[in-house]
Design a protein around this motif. Structure first.
Motif, PDB file in Angstrom:
ATOM      1  N   CYS A  30       0.860  -1.189   0.000  1.00 55.26           N
ATOM      2  CA  CYS A  30       0.000   0.000   0.000  1.00 55.26           C
ATOM      3  C   CYS A  30       0.892   1.233   0.000  1.00 55.26           C
ATOM      4  CB  CYS A  30      -0.883  -0.013   1.249  1.00 55.26           C
ATOM      5  SG  CYS A  30      -1.963   1.426   1.377  1.00 55.26           S
ATOM      6  N   GLY A  31       0.533   2.227  -0.796  1.00 49.90           N
ATOM      7  CA  GLY A  31       1.275   3.483  -0.814  1.00 49.90           C
ATOM      8  C   GLY A  31       0.846   4.384   0.335  1.00 49.90           C
ATOM      9  N   GLY A  32       1.629   5.429   0.579  1.00 48.21           N
ATOM     10  CA  GLY A  32       1.273   6.410   1.604  1.00 48.21           C
ATOM     11  C   GLY A  32      -0.062   7.057   1.272  1.00 48.21           C
ATOM     12  N   MET A  33      -0.902   7.237   2.264  1.00 47.99           N
ATOM     13  CA  MET A  33      -2.184   7.940   2.068  1.00 47.99           C
ATOM     14  C   MET A  33      -2.453   8.781   3.306  1.00 47.99           C
ATOM     15  SD  MET A  33      -4.966   5.509   0.178  1.00 47.99           S
ATOM     16  CE  MET A  33      -4.858   4.018   1.150  1.00 47.99           C
ATOM     17  N   MET A  57       0.133   0.264  -4.661  1.00 49.78           N
ATOM     18  CA  MET A  57      -1.088   0.941  -5.103  1.00 49.78           C
ATOM     19  C   MET A  57      -1.741   1.642  -3.914  1.00 49.78           C
ATOM     20  SD  MET A  57      -3.362  -2.421  -5.990  1.00 49.78           S
ATOM     21  CE  MET A  57      -4.055  -3.380  -4.653  1.00 49.78           C
ATOM     22  N   ALA A  58      -2.540   2.671  -4.232  1.00 50.36           N
ATOM     23  CA  ALA A  58      -3.191   3.426  -3.153  1.00 50.36           C
ATOM     24  C   ALA A  58      -4.679   3.621  -3.441  1.00 50.36           C
ATOM     25  CB  ALA A  58      -2.498   4.764  -2.951  1.00 50.36           C
ATOM     26  N   THR A  59      -5.040   4.090  -4.652  1.00 51.61           N
ATOM     27  CA  THR A  59      -6.459   4.312  -4.946  1.00 51.61           C
ATOM     28  C   THR A  59      -7.260   3.029  -4.705  1.00 51.61           C
ATOM     29  OG1 THR A  59      -5.863   6.003  -6.552  1.00 51.61           O
ATOM     30  CG2 THR A  59      -8.062   5.088  -6.736  1.00 51.61           C
ATOM     31  N   ARG A  60      -6.706   1.880  -5.112  1.00 53.08           N
ATOM     32  CA  ARG A  60      -7.423   0.613  -4.920  1.00 53.08           C
ATOM     33  C   ARG A  60      -7.635   0.326  -3.432  1.00 53.08           C
ATOM     34  NH1 ARG A  60     -11.126  -3.155  -6.737  1.00 53.08           N
ATOM     35  NH2 ARG A  60     -11.876  -2.271  -4.821  1.00 53.08           N
ATOM     36  N   PHE A  83       2.807   8.561 -14.390  1.00 51.02           N
ATOM     37  CA  PHE A  83       1.962   9.742 -14.134  1.00 51.02           C
ATOM     38  C   PHE A  83       0.474   9.410 -14.044  1.00 51.02           C
ATOM     39  CE2 PHE A  83       0.205  11.912 -18.132  1.00 51.02           C
ATOM     40  CZ  PHE A  83       0.141  10.730 -18.855  1.00 51.02           C
ATOM     41  N   GLU A  84       0.130   8.122 -14.174  1.00 55.80           N
ATOM     42  CA  GLU A  84      -1.248   7.687 -13.907  1.00 55.80           C
ATOM     43  C   GLU A  84      -1.588   7.814 -12.427  1.00 55.80           C
ATOM     44  OE1 GLU A  84       1.164   5.950 -15.403  1.00 55.80           O
ATOM     45  OE2 GLU A  84       0.387   4.506 -16.857  1.00 55.80           O
ATOM     46  N   GLU A  85      -0.539   7.868 -11.588  1.00 54.65           N
ATOM     47  CA  GLU A  85      -0.772   7.747 -10.147  1.00 54.65           C
ATOM     48  C   GLU A  85      -1.563   8.913  -9.567  1.00 54.65           C
ATOM     49  OE1 GLU A  85       2.339   8.171  -7.255  1.00 54.65           O
ATOM     50  OE2 GLU A  85       3.343   9.742  -8.367  1.00 54.65           O
ATOM     51  N   GLY A  86      -2.319   8.603  -8.515  1.00 57.78           N
ATOM     52  CA  GLY A  86      -2.939   9.645  -7.712  1.00 57.78           C
ATOM     53  C   GLY A  86      -1.872  10.267  -6.836  1.00 57.78           C
ATOM     54  N   GLY A  87      -2.027  11.532  -6.472  1.00 56.57           N
ATOM     55  CA  GLY A  87      -1.028  12.172  -5.622  1.00 56.57           C
ATOM     56  C   GLY A  87      -0.154  13.117  -6.410  1.00 56.57           C
ATOM     57  N   GLY A 139       1.219   3.350  -9.945  1.00 56.88           N
ATOM     58  CA  GLY A 139       0.519   4.227 -10.890  1.00 56.88           C
ATOM     59  C   GLY A 139      -0.317   3.374 -11.812  1.00 56.88           C
ATOM     60  N   GLY A 140      -1.617   3.315 -11.550  1.00 56.08           N
ATOM     61  CA  GLY A 140      -2.502   2.540 -12.409  1.00 56.08           C
ATOM     62  C   GLY A 140      -2.664   1.095 -11.993  1.00 56.08           C
ATOM     63  N   MET A 141      -2.044   0.707 -10.883  1.00 55.43           N
ATOM     64  CA  MET A 141      -2.148  -0.687 -10.429  1.00 55.43           C
ATOM     65  C   MET A 141      -3.465  -0.861  -9.667  1.00 55.43           C
ATOM     66  SD  MET A 141       0.585  -2.113 -11.448  1.00 55.43           S
ATOM     67  CE  MET A 141       1.343  -1.134 -12.737  1.00 55.43           C
ATOM     68  N   ALA A 142      -4.256  -1.837 -10.061  1.00 57.25           N
ATOM     69  CA  ALA A 142      -5.577  -1.933  -9.433  1.00 57.25           C
ATOM     70  C   ALA A 142      -6.071  -3.357  -9.227  1.00 57.25           C
ATOM     71  CB  ALA A 142      -6.606  -1.181 -10.275  1.00 57.25           C
ATOM     72  N   GLN A 200      -5.717   7.437 -11.997  1.00 61.01           N
ATOM     73  CA  GLN A 200      -6.512   6.953 -13.137  1.00 61.01           C
ATOM     74  C   GLN A 200      -7.030   5.542 -12.892  1.00 61.01           C
ATOM     75  OE1 GLN A 200      -3.897   7.405 -16.546  1.00 61.01           O
ATOM     76  NE2 GLN A 200      -4.722   9.439 -16.981  1.00 61.01           N
ATOM     77  N   SER A 201      -6.374   4.840 -11.968  1.00 65.27           N
ATOM     78  CA  SER A 201      -6.817   3.478 -11.641  1.00 65.27           C
ATOM     79  C   SER A 201      -8.256   3.462 -11.139  1.00 65.27           C
ATOM     80  CB  SER A 201      -5.882   2.860 -10.599  1.00 65.27           C
ATOM     81  OG  SER A 201      -5.729   3.737  -9.497  1.00 65.27           O
ATOM     82  N   VAL A 202      -8.803   4.614 -10.777  1.00 70.20           N
ATOM     83  CA  VAL A 202     -10.209   4.672 -10.352  1.00 70.20           C
ATOM     84  C   VAL A 202     -11.124   4.092 -11.441  1.00 70.20           C
ATOM     85  CG1 VAL A 202     -10.708   7.037 -11.195  1.00 70.20           C
ATOM     86  CG2 VAL A 202     -11.889   6.150  -9.175  1.00 70.20           C
TER      87      VAL A 202
HETATM   88  C1  LIG Z   1      -6.010   9.155  -1.026  1.00 68.13           C
HETATM   89  C2  LIG Z   1      -4.560   9.203  -1.351  1.00 68.13           C
HETATM   90  C3  LIG Z   1      -3.679   9.873  -0.487  1.00 68.13           C
HETATM   91  C4  LIG Z   1      -2.311   9.906  -0.788  1.00 68.13           C
HETATM   92  N1  LIG Z   1      -1.435  10.494   0.109  1.00 68.13           N
HETATM   93  C5  LIG Z   1      -0.090  10.369  -0.100  1.00 68.13           C
HETATM   94  C6  LIG Z   1       0.851  10.790   0.897  1.00 68.13           C
HETATM   95  O1  LIG Z   1       0.474  11.284   1.974  1.00 68.13           O
HETATM   96  N2  LIG Z   1       2.166  10.640   0.625  1.00 68.13           N
HETATM   97  C7  LIG Z   1       2.597  10.064  -0.530  1.00 68.13           C
HETATM   98  O2  LIG Z   1       3.809   9.894  -0.704  1.00 68.13           O
HETATM   99  N3  LIG Z   1       1.746   9.671  -1.486  1.00 68.13           N
HETATM  100  C8  LIG Z   1       0.419   9.788  -1.287  1.00 68.13           C
HETATM  101  N4  LIG Z   1      -0.454   9.309  -2.232  1.00 68.13           N
HETATM  102  C9  LIG Z   1       0.085   8.677  -3.470  1.00 68.13           C
HETATM  103  C10 LIG Z   1       0.203   7.163  -3.300  1.00 68.13           C
HETATM  104  O3  LIG Z   1       1.034   6.799  -2.233  1.00 68.13           O
HETATM  105  C11 LIG Z   1       0.698   6.471  -4.579  1.00 68.13           C
HETATM  106  O4  LIG Z   1       1.934   7.009  -4.989  1.00 68.13           O
HETATM  107  C12 LIG Z   1      -0.278   6.561  -5.731  1.00 68.13           C
HETATM  108  O5  LIG Z   1      -1.582   6.758  -5.295  1.00 68.13           O
HETATM  109  C13 LIG Z   1      -0.218   5.314  -6.591  1.00 68.13           C
HETATM  110  O6  LIG Z   1      -1.105   5.371  -7.666  1.00 68.13           O
HETATM  111  P1  LIG Z   1      -2.594   4.711  -7.643  1.00 68.13           P
HETATM  112  O7  LIG Z   1      -3.423   5.636  -6.856  1.00 68.13           O
HETATM  113  O8  LIG Z   1      -2.976   4.641  -9.070  1.00 68.13           O
HETATM  114  O9  LIG Z   1      -2.485   3.377  -6.998  1.00 68.13           O
HETATM  115  C14 LIG Z   1      -1.823   9.285  -1.970  1.00 68.13           C
HETATM  116  C15 LIG Z   1      -2.727   8.635  -2.830  1.00 68.13           C
HETATM  117  C16 LIG Z   1      -4.062   8.569  -2.526  1.00 68.13           C
HETATM  118  C17 LIG Z   1      -4.996   7.813  -3.448  1.00 68.13           C
END
Ligand SMILES: Cc1cc2nc3c(=O)[nH]c(=O)nc-3n(C[C@H](O)[C@H](O)[C@H](O)COP(=O)(O)O)c2cc1C
Length: 334
Positions: free
Chosen positions: A17-20, A204-207, A151-155, A183-186, A298-300
């Motif tokens: 899981c990525g940082g959120m 991944m994070a959005t997933r 660059f598909e990634e959220g954040g 980025g885009g992994m779902a 974009q993985s949404v």
């Molecule tokens: C709700 C949310 C909060 C995020 N907050 C952080 C954060 O605090 N620090 C960080 O390094 N990345 C943050 N990110 C980016 C993710 O760690 C990750 O790099 C990215 O979401 C991966 O792409 P994906 O959303 O397509 O899986 C966040 C992403 C999301 C979806």
């Protein structure tokens, strides 16, 4: 599934899981780690080293398995440099399994003593990068692995707008340390694709946002189910120019206001209240999706349900194995 990443982390499945911010809490981290994947505890949730210490203890009460702590190394008023340095020290003192750095490199931003400190404590350090150059730097200064985010990634993706499918094999070919694709992994298909590109696993994070354990408001879950891959936008290129970054977030009222301000080189004082993390914190709980910048990838577009993480992870692994076998069978049949 054994890869260099499962070996490095001591986990069962090569999924992290990525940082959120506000969402990657002890509860979500532990739920993910309990499935055999790698949960994330995001240090930015906390205002002091003691709070992070308590959160690490809480996570350990909830899971015997390893988890990673995200430290986002960007200039911030709420999280000044001295606090970020203390977060890193706490991770070493507590001997967490791994630290995920996102932003400026540890050696130049936190200081030259920090990577050796982690090495001595047996803590693995990963850097999230958006270019081959930054991956090479991470390897050179002694990081244990890199996470490559297209660059598909959220954040906050890199400003160069390179997609995961290009960036991952480029980095895999350039460095010898393990690589996570992000980025885009779902789902299992994206896990299979990342492995085929030479990555050792995925982040991944959005997933994970779209799972029962993220605990967000039901409107957010509904939004994640309804929105598709064209419903996010890149913004803040001017504000984040100095860092080589931009933001990817859900298209909404706040993003349109940000766009209008950026278009006329508007005032920072107008922009900052719109992008504040505090706004997002409220919206995850109250579900008023127009009222904050919501970092979603974009993985949404690939999310069709809200499973528990205990359902999601084994399903992804099954799907990935089937996807790899099917691809081979299809090509042999033709
Ligand atoms: C709700 C949310 C909060 C995020 N907050 C952080 C954060 O605090 N620090 C960080 O390094 N990345 C943050 N990110 C980016 C993710 O760690 C990750 O790099 C990215 O979401 C991966 O792409 P994906 O959303 O397509 O899986 C966040 C992403 C999301 C979806």
């Amino acid at each position: 599934m054994k890869t260099r990443i499962t070996e490095l982390f001591g986990i069962r499945y090569p999924i992290q899981c990525g940082g959120m911010l506000w969402l990657a809490t002890p509860e979500l981290a532990a739920a993910i780690s309990n499935t055999g994947a790698m949960g994330n505890l995001t240090s930015g949730n906390y205002n002091s080293a003691d709070e992070l210490r308590a959160a690490i203890d809480r996570t350990r009460d909830l899971t015997p398995h390893p988890f990673i702590v995200n430290i986002t190394t960007m200039p911030s008023i709420r999280l000044p440099l001295a606090l970020l340095q203390n977060f890193f020290r706490v991770c070493c003192e507590k001997q967490v399994k791994a630290i995920e750095i996102a932003g400026a490199p540890v050696d130049t931003f936190l200081g030259a003593e920090f990577l050796p400190m982690a090495k001595q404590a047996g803590v693995k350090v990963l850097h999230k990068v958006g270019t081959v150059k930054h991956a090479l730097h991470a390897e050179k200064v002694g990081y244990d692995a890199v996470t490559v985010a297209g660059f598909e990634e959220g954040g906050f993706p890199h400003k160069d707008n390179v997609s995961t499918i290009i960036l991952v094999p480029k980095v895999v070919e350039a460095v010898n340390i393990p690589v996570l694709a992000a980025g885009g992994m779902a789902d299992g298909k994206s896990l299979a694709a990342a492995l085929a590109l030479g990555a050792d696993g995925i982040m991944m994070a959005t997933r994970f946002l779209a799972t029962k354990e993220s605990g967000v408001h039901s409107n957010i879950y509904q939004t994640l189910l309804e929105k598709n891959e064209t419903d996010t936008a890149l913004q803040l290129q001017k504000l984040l120019q100095g860092f080589g970054l931009q933001v990817r977030a859900l298209r909404n009222d706040i993003m349109r206001r940000i766009e209008a301000i950026e278009a006329v080189d508007g005032d920072l004082a107008e922009l900052l209240p719109l992008i504040s993390g505090e706004r997002a914190r409220k919206v995850w709980q109250n579900g008023n999706i127009e009222e904050a910048m919501l970092t979603i990838g974009q993985s949404v577009g690939r999310i069709q349900d809200i499973p528990s993480v205990a359902e999601l992870i084994p399903r992804m692994v099954r799907e990935a194995e089937a996807a790899l076998q099917k691809a081979l069978a299809r090509t042999k049949a033709n």
